[in-house]
Design a protein around this motif. Structure first.
Motif, short mmCIF file in Angstrom:
data_model
loop_
_atom_site.label_atom_id
_atom_site.label_comp_id
_atom_site.label_asym_id
_atom_site.label_seq_id
_atom_site.Cartn_x
_atom_site.Cartn_y
_atom_site.Cartn_z
N PRO A 199 -1.60 -9.16 7.58
CA PRO A 199 -0.48 -9.95 7.03
C PRO A 199 -0.62 -10.28 5.55
O PRO A 199 0.38 -10.61 4.90
N PHE A 200 -1.85 -10.18 5.01
CA PHE A 200 -2.06 -10.52 3.60
C PHE A 200 -1.96 -9.31 2.66
O PHE A 200 -2.04 -9.48 1.45
N ILE A 201 -1.78 -8.11 3.23
CA ILE A 201 -1.67 -6.93 2.36
C ILE A 201 -0.43 -7.04 1.48
O ILE A 201 -0.47 -6.81 0.26
N ALA A 202 0.69 -7.43 2.09
CA ALA A 202 1.96 -7.54 1.36
C ALA A 202 2.07 -8.89 0.67
O ALA A 202 3.05 -9.62 0.84
N SER A 203 1.05 -9.21 -0.12
CA SER A 203 1.07 -10.45 -0.89
C SER A 203 1.25 -10.13 -2.36
O SER A 203 0.85 -9.05 -2.82
N ILE A 204 1.85 -11.05 -3.07
CA ILE A 204 2.06 -10.85 -4.51
C ILE A 204 0.72 -10.68 -5.22
O ILE A 204 0.59 -9.91 -6.17
N GLU A 205 -0.31 -11.39 -4.74
CA GLU A 205 -1.61 -11.38 -5.43
C GLU A 205 -2.46 -10.15 -5.17
O GLU A 205 -3.41 -9.89 -5.90
N SER A 206 -2.17 -9.36 -4.14
CA SER A 206 -3.00 -8.19 -3.87
C SER A 206 -2.74 -7.12 -4.93
O SER A 206 -1.65 -7.04 -5.50
N ASN A 207 -3.76 -6.29 -5.17
CA ASN A 207 -3.68 -5.30 -6.25
C ASN A 207 -3.17 -3.94 -5.81
O ASN A 207 -3.08 -3.02 -6.61
N VAL A 208 -2.83 -3.78 -4.53
CA VAL A 208 -2.36 -2.47 -4.07
C VAL A 208 -0.95 -2.22 -4.58
O VAL A 208 -0.27 -3.13 -5.07
N SER A 209 -0.50 -0.99 -4.45
CA SER A 209 0.81 -0.61 -4.99
C SER A 209 1.93 -1.32 -4.24
O SER A 209 1.80 -1.70 -3.07
N ASN A 210 3.06 -1.47 -4.92
CA ASN A 210 4.24 -2.06 -4.27
C ASN A 210 4.71 -1.20 -3.11
O ASN A 210 5.27 -1.72 -2.13
#
Length: 317
Positions: A199-210
């Motif tokens: 659930p935290f992958i799609a966070s604004i703060e994560s560095n992965v691609s949009n």
């Protein structure tokens, strides 16, 4: 047996650890998690150098607030050639806790305890749980069959029950949590807290691609499949068109070479290296080779949100 709750073990407000996720987890996420009253954990392997790891520890230590906690995940088997240095730095700099994965945590537990650091160990069955208990682990991370990435084989209720009835350690359930109702269910089974990743992958703060973040919004639990093409060990990924095209089984040549005892180790190391590089590229760049690791709890991901909003959803919904 009355076992210490996760809130007591880590002095946090809510019984949640933001799980360590390869390529995804970073200090920004953990800091926002601590401000929300939970614990956060980062894989030590997310840092290419020891100096970068040391800088991350210092940043988290300076940002720590009452009710929050931070830790790092260590791969403790021979595939992690940085293990010894990583453990030394974690102990010298000081962290709240360490989560061990994929190997014997005996040395980590011994050295971490000298530095006053708690050690929680990933386990998928009772055999390994009893072994790490004998080493002096502080708690078990019970990785069930709903977890993202490298998951276990047992359902949450069965695994938690087995570990509770046969060990004296607190159980932190990992896998299948995307709502407050899921957390309550795990606590009802006998867990003292939960480890939550996808659930935290799609966070604004994560560095992965949009694109990776949006995939966690657009896809759901039914789109999660197991693949052997990342590390050689079954791993959960989103069933993108690219994954469908290349398939989820090891190539026949790898299966053949894995039957050779003298070559098996090197084949696994090669597969792990190639798979991790492909995963890293997919996570951070726009590419048609979309291999995105995630678990079925993305079912509840409906938008890309700040960490604090995701935590609020977990503790209030």
């Amino acid at each position: 047996m009355n076992k210490a709750k996760l809130t007591e073990l880590l002095s946090i407000h809510h019984p949640i650890i933001m799980a360590p996720m390869f390529l995804v987890s970073n200090t920004k996420m953990v800091i926002e998690g601590m401000r929300s009253g939970i614990a956060g954990c980062i894989p030590a392997l997310n840092y290419r150098t020891i100096d970068e790891l040391k800088a991350a520890i210092k940043e988290l230590k300076a940002a720590k607030v009452e009710g929050g906690s931070y830790g790092f995940n260590l791969i403790v088997n021979k595939s992690n050639i940085k293990y010894k240095e990583q453990l030394r730095v974690l102990c010298e700099e000081g962290v709240d806790f360490i989560i061990t994965s994929l190997g014997s945590p005996e040395e980590t537990i011994r050295e971490a305890h000298k530095a006053g650091i708690k050690v929680f160990c990933d386990v998928t069955d009772l055999h390994f749980a009893k072994k790490v208990e004998s080493f002096g682990a502080d708690a078990l991370i019970a990785v069930n069959n709903q977890a993202g990435g490298h998951r276990g084989n047992l359902d949450p209720a069965t695994l938690i029950k087995q570990l509770n009835e046969n060990t004296s350690l607190p159980i932190i359930s990992a896998g299948g949590v995307g709502t407050k109702a899921d957390i309550n269910q795990m606590l009802t089974y006998g867990a003292v807290g939960v480890s939550v990743g996808s659930p935290f992958i799609a966070s604004i703060e994560s560095n992965v691609s949009n694109e990776y973040k949006q995939a966690c919004v657009d896809y759901s639990a039914k789109d999660i499949v197991m693949t052997e093409r990342i590390s050689g060990t079954p791993c959960t990924v989103i069933n993108t068109p690219y994954v469908q095209k290349v398939g989820t089984k090891q190539p026949w040549i790898e299966r053949l070479l894995n039957k050779n005892k003298s070559l098996k180790k090197w084949v696994k190391m090669f597969r792990f290296y190639i798979g991790m590089k492909a995963t890293e590229k997919a996570a951070t760049e726009v590419t048609y080779k979309t291999v995105w690791v995630a678990g079925p709890s993305i079912e509840h991901t409906k938008a890309i949100l700040p960490i604090q909003s995701i935590v609020q959803q977990l503790i209030k919904n």
